[in-house]
Structure formats: C-alpha cells, structure tokens
Design a protein around this motif. Structure first.
Motif, PDB file in Angstrom:
ATOM      1  N   PRO A 284       0.823  -1.214   0.000  1.00  9.99           N
ATOM      2  CA  PRO A 284       0.000   0.000   0.000  1.00  9.99           C
ATOM      3  C   PRO A 284       0.857   1.264   0.000  1.00  9.99           C
ATOM      4  O   PRO A 284       2.001   1.265   0.454  1.00  9.99           O
ATOM      5  CB  PRO A 284      -0.798  -0.126   1.296  1.00  9.99           C
ATOM      6  N   VAL A 285       0.260   2.348  -0.480  1.00 15.14           N
ATOM      7  CA  VAL A 285       0.932   3.648  -0.520  1.00 15.14           C
ATOM      8  C   VAL A 285       0.695   4.365   0.801  1.00 15.14           C
ATOM      9  O   VAL A 285      -0.391   4.285   1.381  1.00 15.14           O
ATOM     10  CB  VAL A 285       0.371   4.497  -1.690  1.00 15.14           C
ATOM     11  N   ASN A 286       1.699   5.061   1.284  1.00 13.34           N
ATOM     12  CA  ASN A 286       1.540   5.829   2.513  1.00 13.34           C
ATOM     13  C   ASN A 286       0.445   6.882   2.339  1.00 13.34           C
ATOM     14  O   ASN A 286       0.453   7.628   1.351  1.00 13.34           O
ATOM     15  CB  ASN A 286       2.859   6.504   2.896  1.00 13.34           C
ATOM     16  N   TRP A 287      -0.462   6.947   3.283  1.00 12.76           N
ATOM     17  CA  TRP A 287      -1.630   7.843   3.187  1.00 12.76           C
ATOM     18  C   TRP A 287      -1.209   9.294   2.997  1.00 12.76           C
ATOM     19  O   TRP A 287      -1.822  10.031   2.219  1.00 12.76           O
ATOM     20  CB  TRP A 287      -2.478   7.683   4.444  1.00 12.76           C
ATOM     21  N   GLU A 288      -0.183   9.728   3.673  1.00  8.16           N
ATOM     22  CA  GLU A 288       0.260  11.118   3.572  1.00  8.16           C
ATOM     23  C   GLU A 288       0.915  11.413   2.221  1.00  8.16           C
ATOM     24  O   GLU A 288       0.922  12.560   1.781  1.00  8.16           O
ATOM     25  CB  GLU A 288       1.239  11.446   4.701  1.00  8.16           C
ATOM     26  N   SER A 289       1.435  10.372   1.559  1.00 10.33           N
ATOM     27  CA  SER A 289       2.117  10.573   0.272  1.00 10.33           C
ATOM     28  C   SER A 289       1.132  10.702  -0.881  1.00 10.33           C
ATOM     29  O   SER A 289       1.306  11.525  -1.773  1.00 10.33           O
ATOM     30  CB  SER A 289       3.071   9.409  -0.012  1.00 10.33           C
ATOM     31  N   LEU A 304       1.753  11.612  12.350  1.00  7.37           N
ATOM     32  CA  LEU A 304       1.161  12.357  11.236  1.00  7.37           C
ATOM     33  C   LEU A 304       1.582  13.822  11.269  1.00  7.37           C
ATOM     34  O   LEU A 304       1.617  14.450  12.329  1.00  7.37           O
ATOM     35  CB  LEU A 304      -0.364  12.263  11.290  1.00  7.37           C
ATOM     36  N   ARG A 305       1.870  14.358  10.103  1.00  9.19           N
ATOM     37  CA  ARG A 305       2.182  15.789  10.004  1.00  9.19           C
ATOM     38  C   ARG A 305       0.906  16.626   9.930  1.00  9.19           C
ATOM     39  O   ARG A 305       0.850  17.723  10.453  1.00  9.19           O
ATOM     40  CB  ARG A 305       3.057  16.055   8.766  1.00  9.19           C
ATOM     41  N   ILE A 306      -0.102  16.076   9.223  1.00  4.58           N
ATOM     42  CA  ILE A 306      -1.384  16.768   9.083  1.00  4.58           C
ATOM     43  C   ILE A 306      -2.483  15.822   9.564  1.00  4.58           C
ATOM     44  O   ILE A 306      -2.577  14.678   9.104  1.00  4.58           O
ATOM     45  CB  ILE A 306      -1.651  17.169   7.620  1.00  4.58           C
ATOM     46  N   LEU A 307      -3.306  16.285  10.472  1.00  8.86           N
ATOM     47  CA  LEU A 307      -4.370  15.440  10.997  1.00  8.86           C
ATOM     48  C   LEU A 307      -5.529  15.357  10.004  1.00  8.86           C
ATOM     49  O   LEU A 307      -5.944  16.381   9.435  1.00  8.86           O
ATOM     50  CB  LEU A 307      -4.895  15.996  12.327  1.00  8.86           C
ATOM     51  N   TYR A 506     -13.790  14.492  28.631  1.00  7.61           N
ATOM     52  CA  TYR A 506     -13.701  13.447  27.612  1.00  7.61           C
ATOM     53  C   TYR A 506     -12.764  13.905  26.486  1.00  7.61           C
ATOM     54  O   TYR A 506     -12.827  15.051  26.034  1.00  7.61           O
ATOM     55  CB  TYR A 506     -15.078  13.130  27.029  1.00  7.61           C
ATOM     56  N   TYR A 507     -11.907  12.983  26.041  1.00 11.39           N
ATOM     57  CA  TYR A 507     -11.029  13.281  24.911  1.00 11.39           C
ATOM     58  C   TYR A 507     -10.717  11.990  24.165  1.00 11.39           C
ATOM     59  O   TYR A 507     -10.976  10.879  24.648  1.00 11.39           O
ATOM     60  CB  TYR A 507      -9.737  13.959  25.381  1.00 11.39           C
ATOM     61  N   PHE A 508     -10.162  12.141  22.969  1.00  9.85           N
ATOM     62  CA  PHE A 508      -9.735  11.010  22.150  1.00  9.85           C
ATOM     63  C   PHE A 508      -8.292  11.262  21.750  1.00  9.85           C
ATOM     64  O   PHE A 508      -7.974  12.329  21.202  1.00  9.85           O
ATOM     65  CB  PHE A 508     -10.618  10.884  20.909  1.00  9.85           C
ATOM     66  N   GLY A 509      -7.416  10.322  22.019  1.00  6.82           N
ATOM     67  CA  GLY A 509      -5.996  10.511  21.742  1.00  6.82           C
ATOM     68  C   GLY A 509      -5.729  10.893  20.293  1.00  6.82           C
ATOM     69  O   GLY A 509      -6.174  10.213  19.379  1.00  6.82           O
ATOM     70  N   GLY A 510      -4.997  11.992  20.083  1.00 12.40           N
ATOM     71  CA  GLY A 510      -4.695  12.459  18.731  1.00 12.40           C
ATOM     72  C   GLY A 510      -5.805  13.289  18.115  1.00 12.40           C
ATOM     73  O   GLY A 510      -5.789  13.554  16.910  1.00 12.40           O
TER      74      GLY A 510
END
Length: 582
Positions: A284-289, A304-307, A506-510
């Motif tokens: 697979p191709v990297n999602w960010e690429s 990740l650089r961009i969320l 309440y929070y979600f990591g990332g």
C-alpha cells in the motif's frame, strides 16, 4: 311476519277456487241473466284484485327471505367476531393505548406543552429562585454556621438536579430520545457494515491499519478506531495489517500479543476482505504521500504531520442536527459506533460475557460503575485518587436519583480495577453498599500478568460490564474508563451525561482541537483567570469540576481559568460523504 304471509296466501287460494267454481257454473248455463252477469263481473274483478295481492305477497315473501338471510349472516359474523376477540384482545389493547397516546400527542400539539410539562417547568423555576434566595442570604453571612449553610445548599442543589432530570423525561421525552438515538445507531452501523464488506475486494478503496503501536489494550482499540473513522470518512474498507494476526500489545516481551489467534481470538473479523485480496504486487501507498491511491496505509496518529479532518472530535454534517438535538456529546457518540463494530464478540467470548453479566442484577435498579485505575498510571499519566473520592461522587449520584424518583434507592456498585485490594477496602468502608466485581480480573491486570489470554478476557469483560451501568465514576485519563463510557452510548442510547470523571474531560488521543465559544463576557477576578468577550474561541485544556475550566483564549493568547457556565461547545462538524442523511 312469516305466519301472516302464509295465512294471506292460503286465503287467496281458497278465494281463487271459489271464484273459479262460480265461473264454471255460469259457463254451464245456456243463458245469462243480469244477476249472473253481475256475479261474473264481480268474480273477474275479484280475480284481478287477488292477482295484485299475490304480487304483493310474493314481494313480501322475498323481503322476508332476504331479511332472514341477512339476520343469519349477521349472527354468524357476531359469533365469528366473538371467537376472534379472545385472540385479538391484546392487539385491541395495544391499539387503544396507541390511540390514547396519539390523542395525547395531538392534544399536546394543540397546547404546545402538556400540563405535566408546565407544572414541572414552574417548579424548576421556583426552586432555582429559592436556591438563589438562600445563597444570597446565607453565603458569606458570618453569623450563620458555614458547615450548616454548605450542607443545606448542597442538598437543595441536588434536589434541583434531580428535578431537572425529571423534567427532561416528561411527555415521554426520554423514550423519544432513546428511540431517535437507536435509529441513528442503526443507520451508522448499516453504513459501516456495507463499506466493510464490498462486493469486490480487489477493486474497493482500502485503508490498511498499522497495528504496531506499543501500548495497552484500551490504547490499541482506540488506535484501530482512529484508523477506522478515517477509512470511513474516505469511503474506504478498513483492513488490518496481517489480517489482525499481528495484533501487538506489549513491546519487548517474548510473546507480543494477548492471544496466538490475534484479533479473531475474541472479536469478529472487521471485514470480508483480506490483505491478499486487496493488495497485488507492491504494498500500500503511505496515506500522507498519496491519498488518491486505491490502497493506502495509515501511519500511527502520533507521527502524522497533518491530521485528517475526520478525526474526533469531528462528527458528520449529515446527522449533525439529530446528534446535537439528542446527545450531550455528539463526538463521543459517533466514535463509539466504530468501537462498537470493532468489539463485536465472537461466539466463545459472548458466552463468557453473558455468564459474567448474569451474576449482576442490572434489571433490579441503578448500578454505578466505579473504574479505578492504578498500577502503571499513578504518578505518570494520572494522580492517585482514593476510594473515598470515587464513593463521594457515587453517593451524589444516588441522592440525585432519589430526588428524581421520589423514593429510596438501594446503593449498588460494580467495581472494575487493576488493584485487587480495592474490593476488601470497599466492603469494609461501605457495608451498606451491594458490591459487584471480579477480583480475579483485577489480579490478571497486574503488570506481570497483563499480556495473557485471561487478562484479555478480564479487561474486555470489565469494559463491557461498565457499559451496562447506569452511571460511571472514573478517571477519563484511563482508556478503559473512556471505552466503558463510549460503548454505553451505543448500548443504552443515553444522553451522554451519565458519568463523573475525577480528572480529565472526555477526549480522544490524537484528536482535533477541543474548542468552546464564550456566550457571556467575563472580566478576570484574579491573576489565575482570563478575560473573555462574547464570541471568543477558547481551546479547553480541562474542567476543574469546581465551576471553572482551564484553557487558552484564541483571540488574546492568554491561558487561565474561566467560568464554565459562560461558554458552550464549538462543535466540529464535517462532511462524511459515505454517510447519507437519515
């Protein structure tokens, strides 16, 4: 009627014979005198009259026959209906109740609000004003015992909270909310299932989730949920790296997983596709690429650089109106849908969960789930909290519940912990409480036994049982606590405020930034507070559970405390193309 007709016919026949005899007699005579002619004429007229009567009698006979046939039909119908009434009595009762509810709803529409609604609203208004009067008079009054004032005001406010909850249930509002949330759940789960099981895996858009994240069970599940929601947002099928067989839990150990069978040792497969089905040739191709590639691999969120815009605390615009209307925490409800799908139990696990649930009488009244995380968390990710702190908020819940129900409520708790000593402590200090929980699960959660099959079963069981509880008291810094809360949103279709966290909101990591917006102006009263203007955005760092939250004013850049009641949530609503409106 029938006898009269018969007699009339008999009379007509006798008369006809008589007239015919007279005619025959006259015809035998050679000559006719005037008397005979008159008799003949009278006989003929009588015959014509009898003919008319005969027609009428036939008509009466036909009507009598029709009437008799109709009476028989009606009688049979009545008898048949009587037979059916026994079978249909339950349906009729439901139909009656339905009509009554419909009539009540129509009446409510015409009145806008019901009488019960208005009575409770006025009572709530009155009690708020009375609480203000009391606070204004006695808070700060040095002549009055401060402890007595605090106790009185606390009880008054708890009663007020109970009435507020009662008000939220009037006119079947709670039932309406639960049904509406259940419909949303069905809609989301159906869409997830469709995307996860494409007709052609070799042509479907795929996201491969990298499972090599070194953390515990709760962290791992939230990591896969992060992959899942991004895949869903892009209309991709989620496939686990190595088809879930390489599901790693503990880095550096000789055996790097809870179970040799990987994901399916406890849960159902997340998709009908396999890595072999979806990947041909190169990987697979990297999602960010290249996000346009058919098959992409999503890195761990920390790198990740961009969320992705789909990350919590985002939720879909297609159902945003319904979520905001029915739930106090739409982001939690939405991400919970993915955890729910991921944690669908296989047959063996479901059997063990059912056995564990049968030991706790959830149907016999409210139970507070108390999740106490210690061991590796204390001193690193979270502060130590004594049992008394948990039980203080547990008791507050039961006092509110008694105010809402208007009667005494039995104290019952379910304890989930990684510290076995908590069970003995709770039984000694709170003998009036009925205490549920498995000390064996706490033993398997010790650091030296945590990454075993029995430990995996223990933590899953604790999380699932927490999701059955009426209310949670825990620390949201714990992944297990948050998972119990998240699953409860789907299982119970609740409003989302049935919890108290001793530390974090309440929070979600990332997650994407959690922001609020000021709805009232605030001028700082000391150097710990910050100023706010109406409309200011605030990045919330936490709620201190003392009436103040801490955060950053985006306009001024200042960090500090601000009154929690002067802000509202600034929801992050984005387009999820794969999810149509409901």
């Amino acid at each position: 009627m029938r006898n009269i007709v018969a007699l009339a016919i008999f009379t007509w026949i006798i008369a006809l014979i008589y007239f015919m005899n007279n005619i025959m007699y006259v015809q035998k005579k050679e000559g006719l005198d005037e008397g005979m002619i008159d008799k003949l004429r009278a006989a003929l007229e009588g015959i014509e009259e009898l003919k008319e009567q005969n027609v009428k009698l036939k008509s009466l006979a036909e009507e009598e026959k029709k009437e008799h046939t109709e009476n028989v039909r009606l009688l049979n119908e009545i008898l048949h209906q009587k037979k059916r009434e026994g079978k249909l009595s339950e349906w009729k009762e439901k139909e009656r109740e339905g009509k009554e509810k419909e009539e009540k709803n129509e009446k409510m529409k015409s009145q806008l609000y019901s009488s019960d609604h208005e009575k409770l609203r006025k009572m709530l208004d009155d009690r708020i004003i009375e609480a203000f009067f009391y606070a204004k008079k006695y808070v700060g009054d040095n002549k009055t015992d401060r402890k007595s004032v605090a106790n009185h005001l606390e009880n008054q406010l708890l009663s007020l909270i109970g009435l507020s909850y009662q008000f939220s249930e009037v006119d079947q509002a709670e039932e309406w909310r639960r049904k509406s949330l259940a419909n949303l759940t069905q809609h989301i789960q159906t869409t997830i299932d469709r995307i996860q099981n494409p007709s052609n895996c070799s042509k479907a858009k795929i996201l491969v989730c990298n499972l090599d994240k070194q953390c515990g069970f709760g962290c791992q599940l939230h990591h896969v949920a992060y992959c899942f929601v991004v895949a869903f947002g892009e209309g991709r099928t989620l496939v686990m790296e190595g088809d879930g067989k390489e599901w790693r839990i503990h880095f550096g150990a000789p055996y790097t997983g809870y179970s040799h069978n990987g994901w399916t040792s406890t849960f159902l497969p997340v998709t009908s596709c396999t890595v072999k089905d979806v990947i041909a040739g190169s990987g697979p191709v990297n999602w960010e690429s290249d996000r346009s590639a058919r098959v992409v691999s999503l890195p761990i969120v920390d790198s990740l650089r961009i969320l992705p815009s789909y990350l919590p605390l985002s939720f879909p615009s297609s159902i945003s109106d319904q979520l905001i209307k029915f739930h106090t925490n739409p982001p939690a409800f939405f991400i919970a849908q993915f955890l729910w799908y991921l944690m669908r139990s296989n047959e063996e696990l479901q059997k063990q969960l059912n056995e564990a649930k049968e030991k706790i009488s959830f149907s016999q009244g409210p139970i507070v789930g108390v999740q106490i995380r210690r061991t590796d968390k204390v001193g690193t990710e979270a502060a130590f909290h004594s049992l008394e702190e948990y039980m203080e908020w547990t008791e507050i819940y039961f006092k509110v519940e008694e105010s809402r129900q208007g009667k005494k409520v039995k104290r019952r708790i379910f304890i989930a912990t990684d510290d076995p000593s908590v069970f003995k402590e709770a039984k000694e200090k709170y003998p009036s409480y009925e205490i549920f929980g498995d000390e064996g699960n706490a033993n398997t959660a010790q650091l030296d036994r945590r990454y075993t099959d029995s430990s995996l079963l223990g933590v899953i069981t604790d999380i699932q049982l927490l999701s059955h509880c009426s209310h949670l008291v825990c620390t949201f810094s714990s992944q297990v606590c948050r998972m119990g809360y998240e699953l409860a949103q789907v299982r119970q279709n609740t409003r989302g405020n049935e919890f108290h966290s001793l530390d974090d909101v309440y929070y979600f990591g990332g997650q994407q930034a959690h922001e609020q917006v000021a709805i009232e102006k605030h001028v700082a009263e000391n150097d710990r507070e910050i100023d706010m203007e109406v409309g200011d955005l605030l990045g919330i760092a936490g709620n201190h559970w003392d009436g103040f939250s801490k955060g950053t004013n985006r306009r001024t850049g200042k960090v500090g405390l601000y009154p929690s009641y002067k802000v509202k949530e600034n929801w992050r609503i984005v387009d999820f193309p794969a999810l149509p409106p409901l």
